[in-house]
Design an enzyme around this catalytic site. Structure first.
Site, short mmCIF file in Angstrom:
data_model
loop_
_atom_site.label_atom_id
_atom_site.label_comp_id
_atom_site.label_asym_id
_atom_site.label_seq_id
_atom_site.Cartn_x
_atom_site.Cartn_y
_atom_site.Cartn_z
N CYS A 3 73.90 -71.98 -41.46
CA CYS A 3 74.28 -72.87 -42.56
C CYS A 3 75.65 -73.47 -42.25
O CYS A 3 76.54 -72.79 -41.73
CB CYS A 3 74.23 -72.18 -43.92
SG CYS A 3 75.74 -71.39 -44.44
N GLU A 4 75.77 -74.75 -42.56
CA GLU A 4 76.99 -75.45 -42.17
C GLU A 4 78.18 -75.09 -43.06
O GLU A 4 79.32 -75.39 -42.72
CB GLU A 4 76.78 -76.96 -42.18
CG GLU A 4 76.56 -77.57 -43.54
CD GLU A 4 76.28 -79.07 -43.46
OE1 GLU A 4 75.92 -79.54 -42.38
OE2 GLU A 4 76.40 -79.73 -44.50
N HIS A 5 77.91 -74.42 -44.18
CA HIS A 5 79.01 -74.06 -45.07
C HIS A 5 79.71 -72.78 -44.67
O HIS A 5 80.91 -72.64 -44.82
CB HIS A 5 78.50 -73.91 -46.51
CG HIS A 5 77.82 -75.13 -47.01
ND1 HIS A 5 76.49 -75.17 -47.37
CD2 HIS A 5 78.28 -76.39 -47.19
CE1 HIS A 5 76.17 -76.38 -47.76
NE2 HIS A 5 77.23 -77.14 -47.66
N HIS A 6 78.94 -71.81 -44.19
CA HIS A 6 79.53 -70.50 -43.86
C HIS A 6 79.31 -70.09 -42.41
O HIS A 6 79.79 -69.05 -41.99
CB HIS A 6 78.93 -69.42 -44.78
CG HIS A 6 79.09 -69.69 -46.24
ND1 HIS A 6 78.11 -70.32 -46.99
CD2 HIS A 6 80.12 -69.46 -47.09
CE1 HIS A 6 78.53 -70.45 -48.24
NE2 HIS A 6 79.75 -69.92 -48.34
N GLN A 52 69.32 -76.67 -45.27
CA GLN A 52 67.85 -76.64 -45.16
C GLN A 52 67.23 -77.99 -45.47
O GLN A 52 66.24 -78.41 -44.84
CB GLN A 52 67.31 -75.54 -46.09
CG GLN A 52 65.84 -75.26 -45.88
CD GLN A 52 65.34 -74.12 -46.74
OE1 GLN A 52 66.05 -73.13 -46.97
NE2 GLN A 52 64.11 -74.23 -47.22
N HIS A 62 68.71 -67.26 -46.90
CA HIS A 62 70.06 -67.60 -46.44
C HIS A 62 70.96 -66.36 -46.51
O HIS A 62 71.18 -65.82 -47.60
CB HIS A 62 70.64 -68.71 -47.33
CG HIS A 62 69.93 -70.03 -47.15
ND1 HIS A 62 70.54 -71.14 -46.63
CD2 HIS A 62 68.65 -70.39 -47.40
CE1 HIS A 62 69.68 -72.14 -46.57
NE2 HIS A 62 68.52 -71.71 -47.04
N CYS A 69 74.04 -66.23 -46.34
CA CYS A 69 75.25 -66.46 -47.15
C CYS A 69 75.00 -66.17 -48.62
O CYS A 69 75.94 -65.97 -49.38
CB CYS A 69 75.79 -67.86 -46.95
SG CYS A 69 74.69 -69.16 -47.54
N1 LIG Z 1 71.71 -77.13 -50.70
C1 LIG Z 1 72.03 -76.19 -49.80
N2 LIG Z 1 73.06 -75.40 -50.05
C2 LIG Z 1 73.36 -74.45 -49.14
C3 LIG Z 1 72.64 -74.25 -47.97
N3 LIG Z 1 73.19 -73.21 -47.30
C4 LIG Z 1 74.23 -72.79 -48.05
N4 LIG Z 1 74.35 -73.53 -49.18
C5 LIG Z 1 75.28 -73.49 -50.32
O1 LIG Z 1 76.48 -74.17 -50.05
C6 LIG Z 1 77.32 -73.94 -51.17
C7 LIG Z 1 78.78 -74.00 -50.79
O2 LIG Z 1 79.46 -73.87 -52.01
P1 LIG Z 1 81.02 -73.56 -52.17
O3 LIG Z 1 81.30 -73.31 -53.63
O4 LIG Z 1 81.81 -74.62 -51.47
O5 LIG Z 1 81.20 -72.26 -51.30
P2 LIG Z 1 81.34 -70.72 -51.75
O6 LIG Z 1 82.53 -70.54 -52.63
O7 LIG Z 1 81.30 -69.90 -50.51
O8 LIG Z 1 80.01 -70.53 -52.63
P3 LIG Z 1 79.19 -69.23 -52.99
O9 LIG Z 1 78.15 -69.06 -51.90
O10 LIG Z 1 78.54 -69.53 -54.32
O11 LIG Z 1 80.13 -68.07 -53.03
C8 LIG Z 1 76.85 -72.62 -51.76
O12 LIG Z 1 76.29 -72.90 -53.02
C9 LIG Z 1 75.73 -72.16 -50.78
O13 LIG Z 1 74.71 -71.42 -51.42
C10 LIG Z 1 71.54 -75.12 -47.73
O14 LIG Z 1 70.83 -75.05 -46.71
N5 LIG Z 1 71.27 -76.07 -48.69
ZN LIG Z 2 76.07 -70.68 -46.33
#
Ligand SMILES: Nc1nc2c(ncn2[C@@H]2O[C@H](COP(=O)(O)OP(=O)(O)OP(=O)(O)O)[C@@H](O)[C@H]2O)c(=O)[nH]1
Ligand SMILES: [Zn+2]
Length: 198
Positions: free
Chosen positions: A87-90, A128, A156, A158
């Site tokens: 996942c690109e966020h984590h 995704q 996921h 994360c």
């Molecule tokens: N739509 C979508 N969201 C994703 C995917 N993978 C991870 N995420 C979400 O990316 C979001 C990033 O949100 P942030 O609030 O910036 O990050 P965070 O504080 O680490 O969020 P939490 O996971 O809720 O603790 C989170 O809601 C994740 O669940 C994906 O493939 N699609």
């Molecule tokens: Zn993630």
């Protein structure tokens, strides 16, 4: 899975990533010189390049090698294609299955190329939804079929190992083009991917 198209690690990238992973190891409170860990930065650097090898792959090139003219014009379904992405966020893994169908329009594709296309886009930093869309659009443009459909079911890490810590939720995404916009065709595909036949 074999990775015919991933030939070698880039030395300069490995070296840079290695230094960064060394810092991460220090950051978590570990001793980077401990015997079991001393080679870990290099291993991690190589693992990261493997997991993101899709950036150096061209899906259309891969597909074009195995397009055959054929008059078959019924649905072709390849289901349960396992996929592993980050996942690109984590930069934590998400993984699951892709199901792909298309209805040819004078051209069929070598079956193995469908999982290969999944890997090209999965082996990147992704969400995704975009992964689903990338696969769908690539097949639509390269094959110009009467219709194409992609469904991805994934979990996921994360959301499991950290954050909301939900162990039992899965995410489904889908995309439909051409004839799959029609409810009857879409339902036939959804029925076929839910059968147990292997
Ligand atoms: N739509 C979508 N969201 C994703 C995917 N993978 C991870 N995420 C979400 O990316 C979001 C990033 O949100 P942030 O609030 O910036 O990050 P965070 O504080 O680490 O969020 P939490 O996971 O809720 O603790 C989170 O809601 C994740 O669940 C994906 O493939 N699609
Ligand atoms: Zn993630």
């Amino acid at each position: 899975m074999s990775y015919k198209y991933f030939e070698e690690y880039n030395e300069e990238i490995t070296e840079n990533m290695k230094n960064n992973f060394q810092e991460i190891i220090k950051g978590v409170g570990e001793n980077p010189d401990r015997e079991g860990i001393v080679k870990t930065p290099e291993r991690a650097a190589k693992a990261m390049q493997f997991l993101t090898q899709g950036y150096s792959m061209d899906a259309e090139e891969i597909l074009k090698k195995a397009v055959f003219e054929e008059s078959y014009d019924e649905m072709v379904v390849v289901k349960d294609i396992e996929l592993y992405s980050l996942c690109e966020h984590h930069m934590l893994p998400f993984f699951g299955k892709a199901h792909i169908a298309y209805i040819p329009n004078g051209k069929i594709i070598g079956l193995s190329k469908l999982p290969r296309v999944v890997d090209v886009f999965a082996r990147r930093l992704q969400v995704q939804e975009r992964l689903t869309h990338d696969i769908l659009e690539c097949l639509n443009e390269t094959l110009q079929p009467q219709g194409v459909a992609v469904v991805i079911e994934a979990v996921h890490m994360c959301m499991m190992m950290r954050g909301v810590q939900k162990q039992n939720s899965a995410t489904t995404t889908s995309g439909f083009r051409g004839q799959f916009k029609e409810i009857e065709t879409r339902n036939e595909f959804l029925k076929l991917i839910s059968s147990d036949l292997r």
